[in-house]
Design a protein around this motif. Structure first.
Motif: not given
Length: 284
Positions: A122, A126, A129, A132-133, A146, A149, A152-153, A263-264
């Motif tokens: 990473e 961004n 995300r 993770l997806r 989802d 994410i 996290f947002d 990661t988160p």
């Protein structure tokens, strides 16, 4: 034609319903049952998203708190050392690797018919995300991804309120390597309300910053990497008297597992820096 249209609509509905059921069944059977992770970052992504029993082994680095934000959770899994022979004996139907994982091991596993999915490091928030997806897809749990994410947002938005000031900080490591704003660590720093002196030094993606230049830039905060046991000439620079005098020890912080992977858990690093910034602002 009208009569055919009246009878075809229910038939079309039935076909569509059967297609949805068949698609769901195929999706369920496509989810891998035995997953092995060879990389400290894929370890954590998989632990966050895998179903119980789906992940059967993580890397040995995943159990080290200096490199993993989920070292305690990783203790529940058998550890591997990324060797193709040991991984193959685990009979995985999916292996998770990083793009810098041993090429010999990855190539050998693929030649043996084992599916290997590689994840790139990473380089910014961004990418948290993005990976993770991607992990949600390969494990068969996109809904879990989802949800993570979205959380996290929401948590990131709550942490990244506009700062009163932006203290100037340096991410400084062995051999005088500094991390620029266009990196995961750099974006953690920016999100926490600091400015990165690597930008002033013309190193947006990072690079070597001589100690003399660091002293001349006079940052308000120096963040160093976690030290490992033993001695290293590369780390000797971090003990230089000029560095100790440049910033008082309470303002020199070491990074840890929360900084390493996208990661988160990077939110922990941001949260800690936000609290430190507030302390610095209160002391001015």
């Amino acid at each position: 034609m009208l009569a055919f249209a009246r009878t075809s609509k229910p038939l079309l509905g039935l076909i569509a319903a059967l297609g949805m059921i068949l698609g769901a069944a195929l999706s369920a059977t496509a989810a891998p049952a035995r997953v092995v992770s060879l990389n400290v970052c894929t370890d954590q992504l998989a632990m966050l998203l895998a179903a119980p029993g789906q992940l059967i082994s993580v890397s040995f680095l995943g159990q080290d708190a200096r490199s993993s934000a989920m070292a305690e959770q990783a203790q529940a899994y058998p550890a591997n050392h990324g060797l193709a022979e040991e991984v193959f004996l685990l009979q995985p139907d999916l292996v998770l690797a990083g793009t810098y994982t041993s090429r010999a091991a990855v190539s050998m596993l693929r030649r043996l018919g084992v599916e290997v999915v590689e994840f790139a490091p990473e380089n910014g928030l961004n990418d948290v995300r993005v990976n993770l997806r991607a992990m949600g897809r390969v494990l068969g749990h996109p809904d879990r991804a989802d949800a993570l994410i979205a959380q996290f947002d929401a948590d990131l938005a709550a942490l990244t309120l506009p700062p009163k000031t932006r203290p100037r900080a340096a991410l400084y490591g062995p051999n005088g390597y500094t991390t620029g704003a266009q990196t995961l660590a750099g974006e953690i720093l920016t999100a926490a309300g600091f400015s990165n002196i690597a930008t002033e030094a013309g190193l947006p993606a990072g690079g070597t910053l001589p100690l003399e230049q660091l002293v001349m830039l006079q940052p308000d905060l120096i963040i160093t990497g976690t030290r490992y046991p033993g001695s290293s000439r590369a780390e000797a620079l971090l003990d230089h008297p000029a560095l100790r005098k440049l910033a008082a020890m309470p303002r020199v912080r070491a990074t840890g597992g929360a900084w390493v992977c996208g990661t988160p858990h990077v939110l922990r690093a941001i949260d800690g820096l936000v609290a430190l910034r507030h302390d610095m602002e209160a002391g001015q």
